[in-house]
Write a protein that holds these residues in place. Structure first.
Motif, short mmCIF file in Angstrom:
data_model
loop_
_atom_site.label_atom_id
_atom_site.label_comp_id
_atom_site.label_asym_id
_atom_site.label_seq_id
_atom_site.Cartn_x
_atom_site.Cartn_y
_atom_site.Cartn_z
N UNK A 61 0.83 -1.21 0.00
CA UNK A 61 0.00 0.00 0.00
C UNK A 61 0.86 1.26 0.00
N UNK A 62 1.94 1.24 0.75
CA UNK A 62 2.83 2.41 0.79
C UNK A 62 3.57 2.55 -0.54
N UNK A 63 4.02 1.42 -1.11
CA UNK A 63 4.65 1.45 -2.45
C UNK A 63 3.73 2.11 -3.46
N UNK A 64 2.48 1.69 -3.47
CA UNK A 64 1.51 2.23 -4.43
C UNK A 64 1.25 3.71 -4.18
N UNK A 71 7.64 -4.49 -8.06
CA UNK A 71 8.62 -4.65 -9.15
C UNK A 71 9.70 -3.58 -9.10
N UNK A 72 9.44 -2.49 -8.39
CA UNK A 72 10.40 -1.38 -8.28
C UNK A 72 11.28 -1.49 -7.04
N UNK A 73 11.02 -2.46 -6.18
CA UNK A 73 11.82 -2.61 -4.95
C UNK A 73 13.16 -3.24 -5.28
N UNK A 97 6.89 -11.33 -4.71
CA UNK A 97 7.95 -10.85 -5.60
C UNK A 97 8.20 -11.85 -6.71
N UNK A 98 8.69 -11.34 -7.85
CA UNK A 98 9.06 -12.20 -8.96
C UNK A 98 10.50 -11.87 -9.36
N UNK A 124 12.92 1.41 -2.70
CA UNK A 124 12.30 1.31 -4.03
C UNK A 124 12.87 2.42 -4.91
N UNK A 125 13.10 2.10 -6.18
CA UNK A 125 13.55 3.09 -7.15
C UNK A 125 12.50 3.16 -8.24
#
Length: 127
Positions: A61-64, A71-73, A97-98, A124-125
């Motif tokens: 939720x924080x990533x979003x 995928x950006x982590x 994760x993938x 995350x980038x």
């Protein structure tokens, strides 16, 4: 470079003098997420898998909210109170994760906030 705080009501509110995440340029530093239900503010009940899922959902939720996704982590930090539960935590992480997987550290700690058995933080980038 100024720090831009990130906040979402879909993850637990910070319980101290910190932000859920901070953006500096195209890098987002995500604070540790424990298995707290953001709707109730209470620790979820259940085994380590249940706790890990709730913590990863909070992190997502924080990533979003920061405009990114798992995928950006690029780096993940896992904190467990019992390293004997590593296999269960590892299996849950594989659901989120993938490949290519982010870099990771896993650390056993003596205690976590509110009696949690698991916590996760990340870098995350984006863009």
């Amino acid at each position: 470079m100024p720090r831009q705080p990130i906040h979402t009501d879909l993850a637990p509110a910070a319980i101290g003098p910190y932000s859920q995440a901070v953006r500096a340029g195209n890098t987002v530093y995500l604070s540790g997420q424990t298995p707290i239900d953001p709707a109730t503010g209470q620790l979820v009940e259940g085994d380590i898998r249940t706790q890990a899922r709730r913590a990863f959902d909070n992190l997502k939720a924080v990533c979003e909210a920061a405009g990114g996704s798992f995928d950006d982590i690029v780096r993940v930090g896992l904190y467990v109170t019992d390293l004997g539960q590593f296999a269960e935590v590892n299996a849950v992480m594989a659901d989120y994760f993938s490949q290519p997987y982010p870099a990771r550290s896993t650390i056993e700690v003596s205690a976590l906030p509110k009696g949690a058995a698991f916590e996760v933080d990340a870098v995350m980038v984006t863009g």
